[in-house]
Motif scaffolding. Structure first.
Motif, PDB file in Angstrom:
ATOM      1  N   ALA A 140      37.546  31.215  40.601  1.00  0.00           N
ATOM      2  CA  ALA A 140      37.088  31.087  41.987  1.00  0.00           C
ATOM      3  C   ALA A 140      37.828  32.077  42.891  1.00  0.00           C
ATOM      4  O   ALA A 140      37.219  32.716  43.766  1.00  0.00           O
ATOM      5  CB  ALA A 140      37.298  29.656  42.476  1.00  0.00           C
ATOM      6  N   GLU A 141      39.124  32.201  42.672  1.00  0.00           N
ATOM      7  CA  GLU A 141      39.914  33.147  43.469  1.00  0.00           C
ATOM      8  C   GLU A 141      39.443  34.575  43.221  1.00  0.00           C
ATOM      9  O   GLU A 141      39.296  35.363  44.162  1.00  0.00           O
ATOM     10  CB  GLU A 141      41.397  33.007  43.116  1.00  0.00           C
ATOM     11  N   ASP A 176      36.441  35.523  42.301  1.00  0.00           N
ATOM     12  CA  ASP A 176      35.131  35.687  42.944  1.00  0.00           C
ATOM     13  C   ASP A 176      35.284  35.910  44.442  1.00  0.00           C
ATOM     14  O   ASP A 176      34.615  36.773  45.022  1.00  0.00           O
ATOM     15  CB  ASP A 176      34.244  34.455  42.693  1.00  0.00           C
ATOM     16  N   LEU A 177      36.163  35.132  45.065  1.00  0.00           N
ATOM     17  CA  LEU A 177      36.379  35.256  46.505  1.00  0.00           C
ATOM     18  C   LEU A 177      36.946  36.627  46.867  1.00  0.00           C
ATOM     19  O   LEU A 177      36.466  37.290  47.788  1.00  0.00           O
ATOM     20  CB  LEU A 177      37.314  34.146  47.001  1.00  0.00           C
ATOM     21  N   ILE A 178      37.943  37.050  46.132  1.00  0.00           N
ATOM     22  CA  ILE A 178      38.557  38.348  46.420  1.00  0.00           C
ATOM     23  C   ILE A 178      37.560  39.479  46.159  1.00  0.00           C
ATOM     24  O   ILE A 178      37.497  40.443  46.912  1.00  0.00           O
ATOM     25  CB  ILE A 178      39.867  38.518  45.622  1.00  0.00           C
ATOM     26  N   LYS A 179      36.753  39.341  45.125  1.00  0.00           N
ATOM     27  CA  LYS A 179      35.724  40.352  44.823  1.00  0.00           C
ATOM     28  C   LYS A 179      34.734  40.444  45.982  1.00  0.00           C
ATOM     29  O   LYS A 179      34.350  41.547  46.389  1.00  0.00           O
ATOM     30  CB  LYS A 179      35.005  39.995  43.516  1.00  0.00           C
ATOM     31  N   GLN A 180      34.320  39.304  46.523  1.00  0.00           N
ATOM     32  CA  GLN A 180      33.398  39.306  47.663  1.00  0.00           C
ATOM     33  C   GLN A 180      34.024  40.011  48.863  1.00  0.00           C
ATOM     34  O   GLN A 180      33.377  40.825  49.529  1.00  0.00           O
ATOM     35  CB  GLN A 180      33.023  37.875  48.051  1.00  0.00           C
ATOM     36  N   LYS A 181      35.297  39.710  49.120  1.00  0.00           N
ATOM     37  CA  LYS A 181      35.984  40.354  50.246  1.00  0.00           C
ATOM     38  C   LYS A 181      36.128  41.858  50.003  1.00  0.00           C
ATOM     39  O   LYS A 181      36.006  42.654  50.932  1.00  0.00           O
ATOM     40  CB  LYS A 181      37.359  39.723  50.474  1.00  0.00           C
ATOM     41  N   GLU A 240      45.842  40.614  49.573  1.00  0.00           N
ATOM     42  CA  GLU A 240      44.661  40.435  48.721  1.00  0.00           C
ATOM     43  C   GLU A 240      44.358  41.690  47.917  1.00  0.00           C
ATOM     44  O   GLU A 240      43.900  41.608  46.786  1.00  0.00           O
ATOM     45  CB  GLU A 240      43.452  40.027  49.567  1.00  0.00           C
ATOM     46  N   TYR A 285      43.898  41.826  44.028  1.00  0.00           N
ATOM     47  CA  TYR A 285      42.703  42.433  43.439  1.00  0.00           C
ATOM     48  C   TYR A 285      43.091  43.451  42.368  1.00  0.00           C
ATOM     49  O   TYR A 285      42.501  43.472  41.283  1.00  0.00           O
ATOM     50  CB  TYR A 285      41.848  43.085  44.530  1.00  0.00           C
TER      51      TYR A 285
END
Length: 131
Positions: free
Chosen positions: A42-43, A45-50, A60, A64
């Motif tokens: 989940a982390e 995915d979130l960092i990838k989106q950002k 971050e 990443y």
């Protein structure tokens, strides 16, 4: 029930190990492992989106880069350790797992064992005699 086949290059043979009873107490360790893997996913995915949106903080960005470098080794080591604990057999060790599983299917085998263990714990806990 869980089982694993490990190849021994010194003997040029494959040994089969299985365990028919998984202690209910292992449920906590498996659940903790699964929770950590889900958290990491989940982390990521979130960092990838950002990253895709160009809004990463400096911290971050560092995370990443670490993710891109891969945390796979840590995840595999954690999985191996859990498998060793599940079997609790002197010949099922991290070393025997690393040398005894084929590269092309090693991760799949380890994931299958964890899934089988969870199924065994759940099936055993749901058994009518336990109610």
């Amino acid at each position: 029930m869980i089982k694993i086949d490990l190849y021994d290059a010194k003997k040029d043979e494959t040994a089969h190990y299985e365990k028919t009873h998984i202690e209910f107490g292992m449920f906590k360790k498996i659940a903790k492992f699964n929770k950590e893997m889900s958290r990491k996913e989940a982390e990521a995915d979130l960092i990838k989106q950002k990253f895709d949106q160009g809004i990463l903080t400096t911290e971050e960005e560092s995370k990443y880069l670490d993710m891109m470098a891969g945390n796979e080794v840590e995840d595999i080591e954690a999985m191996e350790k859990l498998i060793v604990e599940l079997f609790n057999h002197p010949k099922v060790t991290t070393k025997s797992i690393e040398s005894g599983l084929d590269l092309s299917k090693g991760i799949k085998v380890l994931q299958g064992i964890i899934n089988d263990a969870m199924g065994g714990i759940k099936a055993d806990a749901d058994h009518p005699a336990k109610k």
